[in-house]
Design an enzyme around this catalytic site. Sequence first.
Site, short mmCIF file in Angstrom:
data_model
loop_
_atom_site.label_atom_id
_atom_site.label_comp_id
_atom_site.label_asym_id
_atom_site.label_seq_id
_atom_site.Cartn_x
_atom_site.Cartn_y
_atom_site.Cartn_z
N GLN A 10 72.43 60.25 -8.12
CA GLN A 10 72.89 60.22 -9.52
C GLN A 10 72.33 59.00 -10.22
OE1 GLN A 10 77.08 60.09 -7.89
NE2 GLN A 10 77.49 60.97 -9.89
N ASP A 46 68.45 54.00 -11.54
CA ASP A 46 67.87 52.65 -11.42
C ASP A 46 66.55 52.59 -10.67
OD1 ASP A 46 68.62 52.77 -8.64
OD2 ASP A 46 70.62 52.07 -9.18
N HIS A 92 70.05 62.75 -12.49
CA HIS A 92 70.34 62.22 -13.83
C HIS A 92 69.11 61.54 -14.43
CE1 HIS A 92 74.99 62.01 -13.10
NE2 HIS A 92 74.53 63.24 -13.18
#
Length: 248
Positions: A102, A105, A120
């Site tokens: 998810q 980064d 995501h």
Amino acid sequence: MSSGAARLAELLRSSDRVLALTGAGISVPSGIPDFRSPGTGLWANVDPMQVAHIEVFLREPGRFWRFYGQRFAALRGKRPNAAHLALAELERRGVVEAVVTQNIDGLHRLAGTRDLIEVHGTIGTSSCLECDEQHELEEVRRRLAAAPDGVPRCSCGAALKPDVVLFGELLPEAALERASALAAAADLLLCVGSSLEVYPVAQLPQITLSAGGAVALVTIGPTPYDRDAVVRLTGDVVDELGAVLAAL
Ligand code: ZN
């Protein structure tokens, strides 16, 4: 070593197909706060629905980027931690097939994970919605810093949009389908640092369980799958995965 780590190592050894699923908790040791923890993180003083929304990006890119630029700044220089590295090592050893995350980064990729499904999206690139031109993060940072109106722009002049799924946007269909197929085929779904409450990852353990696979949890807080899990490790993700790796 905890008996749970030994048990998880044994499960990893005996499983043919292992899919890892990660959430914000795996990046906390890298200094990236879980934005949904109450009173902490970037979202504490702002409603992300009000700014990290596709409609805001389209109508008011300056407002969007005032917020999202802070997010870029917060992620600057962050490095993968031992938990990210452990999952990359498990992939190298042929134990873990792929990682579904998810997180936006990009730390799994920096850690060396090759088969990575970012449901995501990622801040690693930004794209132009007008002409599809795509730019790497460092170039977007450069344009962001140089932009007089605070909006990093494409060569065609349109605002760049991070390749992150914003509120109001559809999740990437191909990534979701692949994640579901891998979850259905997995003997073991190894969930790390996710409360398993946010769609779409919340449904993946149920897919694995319904297909006859097992679910293992390595996460500090409670999840909806605590009673279904074959192993549940509730310590720090770095310590727990380190112990599992050592026991393999
Ligand atoms: Zn363009």
